[in-house]
Design a protein around this motif. Structure first.
Motif, PDB file in Angstrom:
ATOM      1  N   GLN A  19       2.069   4.047  -1.042  1.00 17.37           N
ATOM      2  CA  GLN A  19       0.615   4.179  -1.095  1.00 17.37           C
ATOM      3  C   GLN A  19      -0.014   2.791  -1.151  1.00 17.37           C
ATOM      4  OE1 GLN A  19      -1.322   7.132  -1.107  1.00 17.37           O
ATOM      5  NE2 GLN A  19      -2.890   5.600  -0.756  1.00 17.37           N
ATOM      6  N   TYR A  21      -3.516   0.608  -2.213  1.00 16.44           N
ATOM      7  CA  TYR A  21      -4.684   0.683  -3.090  1.00 16.44           C
ATOM      8  C   TYR A  21      -5.669  -0.422  -2.749  1.00 16.44           C
ATOM      9  CZ  TYR A  21      -1.665   3.751  -5.743  1.00 16.44           C
ATOM     10  OH  TYR A  21      -0.845   4.786  -6.117  1.00 16.44           O
ATOM     11  N   LYS A  22      -6.971  -0.074  -2.848  1.00 17.01           N
ATOM     12  CA  LYS A  22      -8.049  -1.017  -2.587  1.00 17.01           C
ATOM     13  C   LYS A  22      -8.779  -1.240  -3.907  1.00 17.01           C
ATOM     14  CE  LYS A  22     -12.394  -1.245  -0.002  1.00 17.01           C
ATOM     15  NZ  LYS A  22     -13.256  -0.540   0.947  1.00 17.01           N
ATOM     16  N   TYR A  23      -9.076  -2.509  -4.190  1.00 20.63           N
ATOM     17  CA  TYR A  23      -9.799  -2.818  -5.431  1.00 20.63           C
ATOM     18  C   TYR A  23     -10.580  -4.109  -5.237  1.00 20.63           C
ATOM     19  CZ  TYR A  23      -5.966  -6.093  -6.259  1.00 20.63           C
ATOM     20  OH  TYR A  23      -5.055  -7.103  -6.154  1.00 20.63           O
ATOM     21  N   TYR A  32      -6.188  -5.603  -1.376  1.00 22.69           N
ATOM     22  CA  TYR A  32      -5.337  -4.442  -1.141  1.00 22.69           C
ATOM     23  C   TYR A  32      -3.973  -4.735  -1.737  1.00 22.69           C
ATOM     24  CZ  TYR A  32      -8.889  -3.085   2.253  1.00 22.69           C
ATOM     25  OH  TYR A  32     -10.068  -2.739   2.851  1.00 22.69           O
ATOM     26  N   ASN A  34       0.069  -2.619  -2.910  1.00 19.56           N
ATOM     27  CA  ASN A  34       0.845  -1.385  -2.948  1.00 19.56           C
ATOM     28  C   ASN A  34       1.011  -0.881  -4.379  1.00 19.56           C
ATOM     29  OD1 ASN A  34       2.531  -3.418  -3.750  1.00 19.56           O
ATOM     30  ND2 ASN A  34       4.338  -2.615  -2.693  1.00 19.56           N
ATOM     31  N   GLN A  35       0.483  -1.647  -5.364  1.00 19.43           N
ATOM     32  CA  GLN A  35       0.469  -1.207  -6.766  1.00 19.43           C
ATOM     33  C   GLN A  35      -0.933  -1.405  -7.319  1.00 19.43           C
ATOM     34  OE1 GLN A  35       3.318  -3.469  -8.963  1.00 19.43           O
ATOM     35  NE2 GLN A  35       5.086  -2.639  -7.872  1.00 19.43           N
ATOM     36  N   PRO A  36      -1.447  -0.416  -8.029  1.00 19.76           N
ATOM     37  CA  PRO A  36      -2.781  -0.621  -8.617  1.00 19.76           C
ATOM     38  C   PRO A  36      -2.676  -1.617  -9.779  1.00 19.76           C
ATOM     39  CG  PRO A  36      -1.896   1.508  -9.273  1.00 19.76           C
ATOM     40  CD  PRO A  36      -0.924   0.909  -8.308  1.00 19.76           C
ATOM     41  N   LYS A  41     -10.221  -0.830 -11.711  1.00 21.31           N
ATOM     42  CA  LYS A  41     -10.371   0.446 -11.027  1.00 21.31           C
ATOM     43  C   LYS A  41      -9.947   0.288  -9.571  1.00 21.31           C
ATOM     44  CE  LYS A  41     -13.669   4.011  -9.896  1.00 21.31           C
ATOM     45  NZ  LYS A  41     -15.055   4.388  -9.834  1.00 21.31           N
ATOM     46  N   ALA A  42      -8.919   1.034  -9.138  1.00 20.60           N
ATOM     47  CA  ALA A  42      -8.388   0.957  -7.777  1.00 20.60           C
ATOM     48  C   ALA A  42      -8.581   2.295  -7.089  1.00 20.60           C
ATOM     49  CB  ALA A  42      -6.908   0.591  -7.803  1.00 20.60           C
ATOM     50  N   GLN A  43      -8.764   2.233  -5.831  1.00 19.59           N
ATOM     51  CA  GLN A  43      -8.997   3.441  -5.032  1.00 19.59           C
ATOM     52  C   GLN A  43      -7.850   3.563  -4.019  1.00 19.59           C
ATOM     53  OE1 GLN A  43     -12.653   3.109  -2.885  1.00 19.59           O
ATOM     54  NE2 GLN A  43     -12.454   5.092  -1.900  1.00 19.59           N
ATOM     55  N   ALA A  44      -7.249   4.730  -3.948  1.00 15.77           N
ATOM     56  CA  ALA A  44      -6.184   4.965  -2.972  1.00 15.77           C
ATOM     57  C   ALA A  44      -6.784   4.974  -1.573  1.00 15.77           C
ATOM     58  CB  ALA A  44      -5.484   6.280  -3.253  1.00 15.77           C
TER      59      ALA A  44
END
Length: 169
Positions: A19, A21-23, A32, A34-36, A41-44
Motif C-alpha cells: 500500500q 500512503y500520502k501525507y 508518499y 509505503n509506511q504511514p 495523518k496519512a491517507q491511503a
C-alpha cells in the motif's frame, strides 16, 4: 523445493502489492511512502492497476503478390554478349565467360540460367556474368533464361558460336 520456490515468489510479489500512503510533512510538502509515518495523518492512495501487455505471437507481414505478367513481358531486353559470331572463340582450355544484358535489372527471386546446346548448364545465378568451363571444341548454341523456380519468365535469342581449342597430341 516447490514450497521454497512458492515462498520466494510471494516475497518478490509483496512489494508490488504494498500500500502507498500520502501525507504532508513538517515543511508542508506532499510526500508518499509505503509506511504511514508515526503521529502524522496519512491517507491511503488507490493506485490504478498496473499496465500489462499480453505477448502476442509474431505476425509475418504479408508478402507482396508476385507479378502476374505474361512470360517475356517483365524484361524488355535479354541477350548474351561477349560471344564472337563471325569467328571462332579461342579458348584453349575451353573456359570463357559471357555477359548477360538485361533490362530492367534482374528482380528477386528471379535467376539466370544458361542453356548450352539446349540443355541447362551450371547452377542458376543472379549475377549477369556467367562462366563456362571445359567446353568441347566445335559449334555450340547458347541462350540464357530468366527463371523463377522452375518457371521460365523469358529466354534470350540463341547464339551459335564455335569454340577453338588447341589440340595436343
Amino acid at each position: 523445493m516447490g514450497r521454497g520456490f512458492l515462498l520466494i515468489l510471494l516475497l518478490i510479489a509483496l512489494p508490488a502489492a504494498a500500500q502507498i500512503y500520502k501525507y504532508t510533512d513538517a515543511a508542508g510538502n506532499t510526500a508518499y511512502s509505503n509506511q504511514p509515518p508515526d503521529g502524522v495523518k496519512a491517507q491511503a492512495v488507490e493506485l490504478p492497476p498496473l499496465n500489462s501487455v499480453e505477448r502476442q505471437a509474431p505476425v509475418d507481414p504479408p508478402s507482396p503478390p508476385a507479378p502476374q505478367a505474361q512470360p517475356g513481358t517483365l524484361y524488355e531486353a535479354l541477350e548474351l554478349t561477349g560471344l564472337p559470331t563471325e569467328e571462332a572463340l579461342r579458348a584453349n582450355n575451353g573456359t570463357f565467360t559471357v555477359s548477360v544484358l538485361i533490362k530492367p535489372r534482374l528482380q528477386a527471386p528471379h535467376q539466370l540460367r544458361l542453356l548450352l546446346d539446349d540443355q541447362p548448364y551450371g547452377q542458376p545465378s543472379n549475377v549477369p556474368i556467367l562462366q563456362l568451363v571445359n567446353i568441347d571444341r566445335g559449334e555450340h548454341r547458347l541462350a540464357v533464361q530468366v527463371i523463377n523456380g522452375e518457371n521460365v519468365i523469358r529466354q534470350s535469342p540463341t547464339v551459335t558460336f564455335t569454340v577453338q581449342r588447341v589440340h595436343k597430341p
